[in-house]
Enzyme design. Structure first.
Site, mmCIF file in Angstrom:
data_model
loop_
_atom_site.group_PDB
_atom_site.id
_atom_site.type_symbol
_atom_site.label_atom_id
_atom_site.label_comp_id
_atom_site.label_asym_id
_atom_site.label_seq_id
_atom_site.Cartn_x
_atom_site.Cartn_y
_atom_site.Cartn_z
ATOM 1 N N CYS A 184 5.429 9.687 0.118
ATOM 2 C CA CYS A 184 4.303 9.612 0.509
ATOM 3 C C CYS A 184 3.149 10.623 -0.094
ATOM 4 O O CYS A 184 2.097 10.070 0.700
ATOM 5 C CB CYS A 184 4.358 8.983 2.080
ATOM 6 S SG CYS A 184 5.051 8.147 2.745
ATOM 7 N N GLY A 197 7.328 -2.623 5.679
ATOM 8 C CA GLY A 197 7.550 -2.248 6.673
ATOM 9 C C GLY A 197 7.474 -0.473 7.295
ATOM 10 O O GLY A 197 6.770 -0.227 6.505
ATOM 11 N N GLY A 247 1.265 -1.401 -0.507
ATOM 12 C CA GLY A 247 0.097 -0.129 -0.341
ATOM 13 C C GLY A 247 0.776 1.300 -0.057
ATOM 14 O O GLY A 247 2.075 1.236 0.174
ATOM 15 N N GLY A 248 0.172 2.129 0.084
ATOM 16 C CA GLY A 248 1.443 3.998 -0.115
ATOM 17 C C GLY A 248 1.483 4.526 -1.086
ATOM 18 O O GLY A 248 0.894 3.281 -1.961
ATOM 19 N N ASP A 249 2.139 5.671 -1.070
ATOM 20 C CA ASP A 249 2.596 6.127 -2.294
ATOM 21 C C ASP A 249 3.736 5.840 -2.540
ATOM 22 O O ASP A 249 4.214 4.840 -2.184
ATOM 23 C CB ASP A 249 2.225 7.324 -2.573
ATOM 24 C CG ASP A 249 2.462 7.623 -3.039
ATOM 25 O OD1 ASP A 249 3.004 8.548 -4.259
ATOM 26 O OD2 ASP A 249 0.329 8.227 -3.714
ATOM 27 N N ILE A 250 4.695 7.073 -2.586
ATOM 28 C CA ILE A 250 5.914 7.143 -3.289
ATOM 29 C C ILE A 250 7.326 6.685 -1.477
ATOM 30 O O ILE A 250 7.136 8.224 -1.053
ATOM 31 C CB ILE A 250 6.314 8.073 -4.191
ATOM 32 C CG1 ILE A 250 7.635 7.932 -4.488
ATOM 33 C CG2 ILE A 250 6.454 9.386 -3.301
ATOM 34 C CD1 ILE A 250 7.976 6.644 -5.838
ATOM 35 N N THR A 251 8.219 6.128 -2.010
ATOM 36 C CA THR A 251 8.707 5.795 -0.561
ATOM 37 C C THR A 251 10.194 5.858 -0.996
ATOM 38 O O THR A 251 10.514 5.648 -2.288
ATOM 39 C CB THR A 251 8.733 5.015 0.394
ATOM 40 O OG1 THR A 251 7.073 5.158 0.548
ATOM 41 C CG2 THR A 251 9.135 5.471 1.777
ATOM 42 N N ALA A 261 10.855 2.613 7.232
ATOM 43 C CA ALA A 261 11.766 2.862 6.862
ATOM 44 C C ALA A 261 12.070 3.828 7.859
ATOM 45 O O ALA A 261 10.860 5.737 7.477
ATOM 46 C CB ALA A 261 11.464 3.645 5.383
#
Length: 235
Positions: free
Chosen positions: A194, A176, A91-95, A178
């Site tokens: 994000c 997980g 899930g989530g966006d850019i990391t 960062a």
């Protein structure tokens, strides 16, 4: 370790656990007078929980529902700067992941903890909040924005220090957190972290004004992981 290798290893551990659960469930659905034998066999197939720590070479990863427009450089420009890019199944966006960042990948069977993804995310946040408290830093949560923040309620001063994004299959987790320790924050200038506009990213080094003992920071995270999840890590 490079991102693809770590991703493949997580997938392997997840699928091994899913396979064990499938076998146990199929056995439990069969009425058999040999209950003791089944119990013994099932105990050998119990799922295994892991906490993986890794440092990646510079890499941007985009969640399955993330917006590619949050990557501010073309793939060609990323390559010129030695930055890898992956579309992932989390899930989530850019990391961003990079050196001197503690990346933690818990591969957990949540049926042994709590089958509530929201509670799991809050638990990951809590272990980082406790770790920051060990360094004398008060951190917290930002409503509707998963992760750990410093001054989350002070408009214009909000600073994200830890991104958290996960995937869960049959209640087995992967991906997980960062946690920025001595991380080069310049990399975050190439993305909208994000997908959150107009908020800063920080590191433990920046907050304390000194380089942090990286191994000590990892030990503190491990200690607080044991505390939050009520487990003992075995190495």
């Amino acid at each position: 370790m490079d991102y693809q290798s770590a991703w493949d290893y997580q997938e392997h551990l997840l699928q091994e656990n899913v396979k064990k659960k499938s076998i146990v469930y199929s056995r439990e659905s069969v009425v058999d007078s040999s209950d003791h034998d089944n119990e013994t066999q099932n105990s050998k197939l119990t799922t295994q929980n892991y906490l993986l720590f890794v440092e990646h070479p510079p890499v941007f990863t985009l969640g399955k529902s993330g917006n590619i427009n949050n990557v501010l450089l073309s793939e060609e420009r990323l390559k010129e700067r030695g930055i890898e890019f992956f579309r992932t199944n989390r899930g989530g966006d850019i990391t961003f992941h990079g050196p001197q960042q503690i990346v933690g990948y818990p591969v957990l069977d949540l049926e042994k903890f709590d089958t509530d993804i929201g509670h799991y995310l809050r638990s990951l946040e809590e272990l980082i909040i406790l770790t920051l408290a060990d360094y004398g830093i008060k951190a917290g949560r930002s409503k509707g924005e998963t992760g750990v923040w410093i001054d989350p309620d002070s408009k214009g001063k909000e600073r994200k220090i830890c991104a958290i994004v996960v995937r869960c299959s049959r209640w087995i987790t992967m991906h997980g957190f960062a946690f920025n320790i001595n991380t080069d924050l310049n990399y975050f200038n190439y993305i909208i972290p994000c997908g959150i506009q107009n908020k800063q990213v920080t590191s433990l080094q920046k907050e304390l004004g000194r380089e942090i003992d990286f191994e000590e920071a990892k030990e503190r995270v491990k200690k607080n992981f044991e505390r939050v999840f009520d487990v003992e890590l075995i190495f």
